[in-house]
Scaffold this motif. Sequence first.
Motif, PDB file in Angstrom:
ATOM      1  N   GLU A  57       0.907  -1.109   0.083  1.00 52.17           N
ATOM      2  CA  GLU A  57      -0.054   0.035  -0.096  1.00 52.17           C
ATOM      3  C   GLU A  57       0.962   1.141   0.073  1.00 52.17           C
ATOM      4  O   GLU A  57       1.898   1.213   0.557  1.00 52.17           O
ATOM      5  CB  GLU A  57      -0.915   0.040   1.218  1.00 52.17           C
ATOM      6  N   PRO A  58       0.437   2.108  -0.697  1.00 52.26           N
ATOM      7  CA  PRO A  58       1.069   3.532  -0.334  1.00 52.26           C
ATOM      8  C   PRO A  58       1.076   4.257   0.976  1.00 52.26           C
ATOM      9  O   PRO A  58       0.383   3.813   1.744  1.00 52.26           O
ATOM     10  CB  PRO A  58       0.356   4.359  -1.228  1.00 52.26           C
ATOM     11  N   ARG A  59       2.283   4.964   1.234  1.00 54.00           N
ATOM     12  CA  ARG A  59       2.534   5.220   2.373  1.00 54.00           C
ATOM     13  C   ARG A  59       1.334   6.527   2.884  1.00 54.00           C
ATOM     14  O   ARG A  59       0.846   7.325   2.025  1.00 54.00           O
ATOM     15  CB  ARG A  59       3.894   6.035   2.793  1.00 54.00           C
ATOM     16  N   SER A  60       0.608   6.386   3.992  1.00 50.21           N
ATOM     17  CA  SER A  60      -0.269   7.398   4.498  1.00 50.21           C
ATOM     18  C   SER A  60       0.286   8.945   4.197  1.00 50.21           C
ATOM     19  O   SER A  60       1.519   9.105   4.879  1.00 50.21           O
ATOM     20  CB  SER A  60      -0.654   7.258   5.931  1.00 50.21           C
ATOM     21  N   ARG A  61      -0.477   9.659   3.808  1.00 52.01           N
ATOM     22  CA  ARG A  61       0.108  11.234   3.424  1.00 52.01           C
ATOM     23  C   ARG A  61       0.111  11.913   4.952  1.00 52.01           C
ATOM     24  O   ARG A  61       1.012  12.524   5.203  1.00 52.01           O
ATOM     25  CB  ARG A  61      -0.633  11.987   2.578  1.00 52.01           C
ATOM     26  N   ARG A  62      -0.931  11.777   5.581  1.00 55.29           N
ATOM     27  CA  ARG A  62      -1.019  12.347   7.029  1.00 55.29           C
ATOM     28  C   ARG A  62      -0.333  11.655   7.963  1.00 55.29           C
ATOM     29  O   ARG A  62      -0.102  12.243   9.170  1.00 55.29           O
ATOM     30  CB  ARG A  62      -2.369  12.763   7.280  1.00 55.29           C
ATOM     31  N   GLY A  63      -0.119  10.344   7.899  1.00 54.80           N
ATOM     32  CA  GLY A  63       0.464   9.684   9.145  1.00 54.80           C
ATOM     33  C   GLY A  63       1.811   9.512   9.211  1.00 54.80           C
ATOM     34  O   GLY A  63       2.267   8.949  10.234  1.00 54.80           O
ATOM     35  N   ASN A  64       2.757  10.262   8.038  1.00 52.73           N
ATOM     36  CA  ASN A  64       4.124   9.859   8.314  1.00 52.73           C
ATOM     37  C   ASN A  64       4.942  11.206   8.387  1.00 52.73           C
ATOM     38  O   ASN A  64       5.967  11.425   7.430  1.00 52.73           O
ATOM     39  CB  ASN A  64       4.401   9.167   7.203  1.00 52.73           C
ATOM     40  N   PRO A  65       4.701  11.804   9.364  1.00 50.93           N
ATOM     41  CA  PRO A  65       5.475  13.278   9.530  1.00 50.93           C
ATOM     42  C   PRO A  65       6.929  12.660   9.934  1.00 50.93           C
ATOM     43  O   PRO A  65       7.110  11.515  10.550  1.00 50.93           O
ATOM     44  CB  PRO A  65       5.097  14.065  10.653  1.00 50.93           C
ATOM     45  N   GLN A  66       8.008  13.650   9.397  1.00 52.89           N
ATOM     46  CA  GLN A  66       9.190  13.125  10.043  1.00 52.89           C
ATOM     47  C   GLN A  66       9.396  13.106  11.258  1.00 52.89           C
ATOM     48  O   GLN A  66      10.096  12.320  12.048  1.00 52.89           O
ATOM     49  CB  GLN A  66      10.297  14.106   9.393  1.00 52.89           C
ATOM     50  N   SER A  67       8.820  13.810  12.075  1.00 49.09           N
ATOM     51  CA  SER A  67       8.795  13.807  13.693  1.00 49.09           C
ATOM     52  C   SER A  67       7.340  14.541  13.892  1.00 49.09           C
ATOM     53  O   SER A  67       6.727  15.326  13.280  1.00 49.09           O
ATOM     54  CB  SER A  67       9.789  14.525  14.224  1.00 49.09           C
ATOM     55  N   TYR A  68       6.984  14.111  15.342  1.00 48.10           N
ATOM     56  CA  TYR A  68       5.778  14.823  15.831  1.00 48.10           C
ATOM     57  C   TYR A  68       5.951  14.771  17.246  1.00 48.10           C
ATOM     58  O   TYR A  68       6.881  13.846  17.893  1.00 48.10           O
ATOM     59  CB  TYR A  68       4.399  13.990  15.456  1.00 48.10           C
ATOM     60  N   VAL A  69       5.022  15.794  17.870  1.00 46.54           N
ATOM     61  CA  VAL A  69       5.273  15.840  19.404  1.00 46.54           C
ATOM     62  C   VAL A  69       3.966  15.687  19.874  1.00 46.54           C
ATOM     63  O   VAL A  69       2.777  16.046  19.669  1.00 46.54           O
ATOM     64  CB  VAL A  69       5.661  17.486  19.747  1.00 46.54           C
ATOM     65  N   VAL A  70       3.905  14.818  20.942  1.00 47.63           N
ATOM     66  CA  VAL A  70       2.750  14.196  21.882  1.00 47.63           C
ATOM     67  C   VAL A  70       3.069  14.717  23.565  1.00 47.63           C
ATOM     68  O   VAL A  70       4.101  14.070  23.989  1.00 47.63           O
ATOM     69  CB  VAL A  70       2.239  12.915  21.674  1.00 47.63           C
ATOM     70  N   LYS A 140      -2.135  -4.731  10.934  1.00 47.74           N
ATOM     71  CA  LYS A 140      -1.866  -3.600  10.081  1.00 47.74           C
ATOM     72  C   LYS A 140      -1.742  -2.464  11.226  1.00 47.74           C
ATOM     73  O   LYS A 140      -2.676  -2.040  11.866  1.00 47.74           O
ATOM     74  CB  LYS A 140      -3.001  -3.347   9.102  1.00 47.74           C
ATOM     75  N   VAL A 141      -0.412  -1.860  11.158  1.00 45.51           N
ATOM     76  CA  VAL A 141      -0.101  -0.482  12.000  1.00 45.51           C
ATOM     77  C   VAL A 141      -0.743   0.678  11.279  1.00 45.51           C
ATOM     78  O   VAL A 141      -0.222   0.805  10.202  1.00 45.51           O
ATOM     79  CB  VAL A 141       1.387  -0.584  12.288  1.00 45.51           C
ATOM     80  N   ASN A 142      -1.838   1.128  11.405  1.00 37.83           N
ATOM     81  CA  ASN A 142      -2.404   2.382  10.803  1.00 37.83           C
ATOM     82  C   ASN A 142      -2.668   3.673  11.670  1.00 37.83           C
ATOM     83  O   ASN A 142      -3.291   4.562  11.280  1.00 37.83           O
ATOM     84  CB  ASN A 142      -3.756   1.794  10.032  1.00 37.83           C
TER      85      ASN A 142
END
Length: 281
Positions: A57-70, A140-142
Amino acid sequence: MTRNQFIHTLLLCLIGATLITACSRSPIIPGFPESEDSAPSRRLNPDTIADATPRTEPRSRRGNPQSYVVRGQRYYTLEHSQGYVEKGIASWYGTKFHGRSTSSGEPYDMYAMTAAHKSLPLPTYVRVTNLRNGRSAIVKVNDRGPFHDNRIIDLSYAAATKLGILGQGTGLVEVKALDPRQPQQLASSASPHPASIQAQRTKEPDLFIQVGAFSSRQNANQLSHRLTNSLGEQVRIQEIENQGKRIFRVQIGPLASVEQVDSLSLNLPKLGIAETQVIID
C-alpha cells in the motif's frame, strides 16, 4: 429587560458555556486510550479471528511526518520498516476510540486487526507474538501510539483477544515487521493448541528495566549499588560487545509484573533516571 434583550443574554450564556466545556476537555490523541476505555459487550472467539492480509500500500500522507510531538515529547517516524523486530509490552484500546479517525485517516475499528505504533511507517504489517502463550497475529499498523511509558504497541480489541491479553490489559510481545512482497514471511499464524504451547515453552520471559549503559564497569557498579540501596530490588549488570567495545548495561530485575515495571518507572525520575527501556529476556 425586554424579550429581545433576554434572548440575547440567554444566547450569550449558552455560547459561553459551550466554549468553557470545549476548553475544559483534553485533546483527543489518536492511539492514546483515554480513561474508562473498555471492551465492547460483543465478545469474539479468539480461535476464529482471521489475521490481517498484508498487501503493498502507499504510505499514508498524513500519518508519516518526519517527527511529531505528543505531550511535550518528540517522536520520529522510521524511513522504512525493513528488519524491524522489537520485544516489549503491548496494550490495547477499545470502545472509546471505535469509529474515530486514526493517524492515517482510516476510522478505528476495534473489530479489525489493526494496531498503533509510535515510529513505524503507516501502514506497516507486523506479526505480533505473545511471549507467554505462543499465540501470534498479523495486524496492520495504521495509527500512532501508545504514548504510555514502556509500551511498544497498542492493539485493537480483536487483536488483543486473539493474542490472549484482553483480560490482563497488557502482554509481553515480540513485534516483527513483514514485507508483503516476501510470501515466506506470511505463513499462517494460526495459534497452536495450548498443549503444544506448553510443550514448546521452556520458561516464562523475564522482565527488566534498563536504566543505563556504560563503557566503564566502575560507573555501572556505582549505579547498580545506588539503585539496590534505594529501591531494594535486584539489579544486574549485563556485559555485551558492540562494535569491538565492551558495554555494561545496568538492568533492574527480574520483575514480577508489568504493574511493577510501571511503579518503578514512576519512581526512577526521582532518582535522576529519566531514560529507561523495558527488556524482555
